[in-house]
Design an enzyme around this catalytic site. Structure first.
Site, PDB file in Angstrom:
ATOM      1  N   ASP A  32       0.973  -1.246   0.010  1.00 62.91           N
ATOM      2  CA  ASP A  32       0.029   0.306   0.158  1.00 62.91           C
ATOM      3  C   ASP A  32       1.017   1.050  -0.153  1.00 62.91           C
ATOM      4  OD1 ASP A  32      -2.960   0.998   0.587  1.00 62.91           O
ATOM      5  OD2 ASP A  32      -2.102   1.722   2.211  1.00 62.91           O
ATOM      6  N   GLU A  55       1.616  -0.516  -4.872  1.00 55.92           N
ATOM      7  CA  GLU A  55       0.824   0.267  -5.250  1.00 55.92           C
ATOM      8  C   GLU A  55       1.598   1.718  -5.567  1.00 55.92           C
ATOM      9  OE1 GLU A  55      -3.037   2.964  -3.909  1.00 55.92           O
ATOM     10  OE2 GLU A  55      -1.563   2.594  -2.554  1.00 55.92           O
TER      11      GLU A  55
END
Ligand code: GLC
Ligand code: CA
Length: 534
Positions: free
Chosen positions: A205, A268
């Site tokens: 993330d 990401e």
């Protein structure tokens, strides 16, 4: 299977499936999908033909940001199941040839994490430096101009210890301080803990985040516009995107490569510049895969898409594996965003996603052409996007329950249970059961696509070469295949040399729209055998 001998990895040419656990299947009637529900869906995913599954956050969390606010990196969220359930899920998946990736959130924790609770207890607490604390600016107020994900200052005043702490997302998501060596050590342990349990890798993330400028310099104004230009008029040059972050991935890559088979790091990487994206692959010593957001946000048009693909391939280091995706839990679903719900376009987008060289990531529901769901304000669950204008501003639109069948609950939960987010109207044909029965459905088409992909393009990054085509058409050679796509609503001459057609978006009833071998119908795409050069 010797995966290391030629440097090839299972994810190259593979299809990953992003599964939003809370919306997949609820097995205990509390309205939330759970790990047992994921296990119940493994046969379906094996039937569909995916290679790996990325689970949305599974760790304990107060759910201010639905798991992206972690309060224990070594546990399982009790609402989703237990560690034993996760172990079973990994084993059951493996038995079907499927790998499990978890979501790892290293940029910030929850404010309920014991590290932060300790850090906030006093200025000389043991974990104080795990987080980014700063004194007020000389004239008072926040230390600099950084903004959080809601457009407000990214600094929260902490009265008891008289300093601000940084949060680039919600104020309940304090940013970790990666200048602190102990934070590195914690995450090394977290990685090993899950790799030892058989997790095949992580989706990381906010992978472009982590380090913050040591001098806390102001972010400069954004130069362009659109989702890739920055946030709220600022370019996050100092609050994110710091060069030191690459060192973290070099470190993690060594850990990942220490396992057999090597573990996967999929970032990401929310960056608009494809050169910068390429940087996350390092010299084949950082992330093995990095999400391509310029592709996600490109319009569904021949010139723009082929340009992003061409530039990506030109920028990526030799041997690096690109990643193609078009939907996720933040940006919404491509059948709405790209295709306006038009099934011809949905099939065409799937055909392109499945034939581009590299790794493809589908989002749950993409395979049935699931569209965004209108979630009225009073039913919204996402604090970060709740107040954004219009119904399509909320991220909840792409997080609604998977429609398994045409029943009222959509087969997601028991009848009479209110699911955590409203299911879309499970109109006939817009659910898994109906589409499995219909040989001409989007689901069956997608399954044929993935089988063809596995046979023809699996196990590596297929060579890609653009094939000349008229405006509005996109044609390319991928490995031994010719892909020809008509991204217009008018019939068009089919680009490329003739060759046996292996798959067309216009099968069954749609075939009536089809022209001859030389003509593509509106929004039609085909995969043909690229004729052998004699
Ligand atoms: C990532 C996630 C998003 C989350 C944010 C903060 O962008 O995809 O859902 O809100 O990070 O963790
Ligand atoms: Ca449940």
């Amino acid at each position: 299977m010797n995966e290391s001998a030629d440097g090839r990895r299972w994810w190259q040419g593979a299809v990953l499936y992003q599964l939003y656990v809370r919306s997949w299947r609820d097995t205990n009637g509390d309205g939330y999908g759970d790990l047992d529900g994921v296990i119940a869906g493994l046969d379906y995913l094996a039937w569909l033909g995916v290679d790996g599954i990325w689970l949305s956050p599974t760790m304990p969390s107060p759910d201010q940001d639905w798991g992206y606010d972690v309060s224990d990196y070594l546990g399982v969220h009790p609402e989703l199941g237990t560690m034993a359930d996760l172990d079973r899920l990994i084993a059951e998946a493996r038995a079907r040839g499927l790998r499990i990736l978890l979501d790892l959130v290293p940029n910030h924790t929850s404010s309920a994490h014991p590290w932060f609770i300790d850090a906030a207890s006093s200025r000389d607490a043991r974990h104080r430096d795990y987080y980014v604390w700063a004194d007020p600016a000389p004239g008072g107020g926040p230390p600099n101009n950084w903004l959080d994900a809601t457009g407000h200052t990214a600094w929260a005043w902490h009265q008891p210890t008289g300093q601000y702490y940084l949060h680039l997302f919600l104020d309940s998501q304090p940013d970790l301080n990666w200048h602190e060596p102990a934070v590195h050590e914690e995450f090394r342990e977290i990685l090993r803990f899950w790799f030892d349990r058989g997790v095949a890798g992580f989706r990381i993330d906010v992978a472009h985040g982590l380090y913050k400028d040591a001098e806390l310099r102001d972010d400069p104004p954004a130069t362009g516009s659109g989702p890739m230009a920055g946030r709220f008029g600022q370019r996050p040059e100092f609050s994110q995107n710091r060069p030191e972050t690459h060192g973290v991935y070099r470190d993690w890559r060594k850990i990942a490569e220490g396992y057999q088979p090597p573990r996967l790091l999929l970032g990401e990487t929310w960056v608009g510049d494809l050169g910068r994206l390429a940087g996350f692959y390092g010299h084949d010593d950082e992330l093995q895969l990095a999400f391509n957001f310029p592709f996600v946000f490109a319009p569904f048009a021949a010139r723009e898409l082929s340009e992003v693909v061409g530039t990506t391939l030109a920028r990526l280091p030799a041997g690096a594996c690109p990643v193609w995706t078009a939907s996720n839990h933040d940006v919404g679903r491509f059948p709405t965003r790209w295709c306006g719900g038009d099934e011809r376009q949905v099939r065409l987008a799937l055909l392109l996603l499945a034939t581009l060289p590299g790794t493809t990531v589908l989002y749950y529901g993409d395979e049935i052409g699931m569209t965004d769901v209108m979630v009225p304000p009073e039913l919204r669950r996402d604090a970060m996007s709740r107040d954004r204008g219009g119904w399509n501003g909320t991220r909840d639109r792409a997080r609604t329950p998977m429609p398994w069948d045409a029943s009222r609950s959509g087969g997601f939960t028991a009848e009479g249970v209110t699911p955590w987010l409203p299911p879309g109207a499970a109109a006939a044909g817009r659910n898994v059961a109906d589409q499995r029965r219909d040989p001409d459905s989007v689901l069956r088409f997608c399954r044929r696509l993935l089988a063809l992909r596995r046979a023809e393009l699996g196990g590596g990054v297929a060579p890609y070469e653009i094939v000349p085509a008229a405006e509005g058409q996109w044609a390319y050679r991928a490995g031994g295949l010719l892909v020809a796509a008509n991204l217009t609503d008018q019939p068009a001459a089919r680009p490329g040399p003739p060759g046996e057609v292996l798959l067309s978006t216009a099968g069954g009833e749609l075939a009536t729209e089809l022209g001859t071998d030389q003509v593509l119908g509106p929004w039609q795409g085909i995969i043909a055998r690229y004729p052998a050069v004699t």
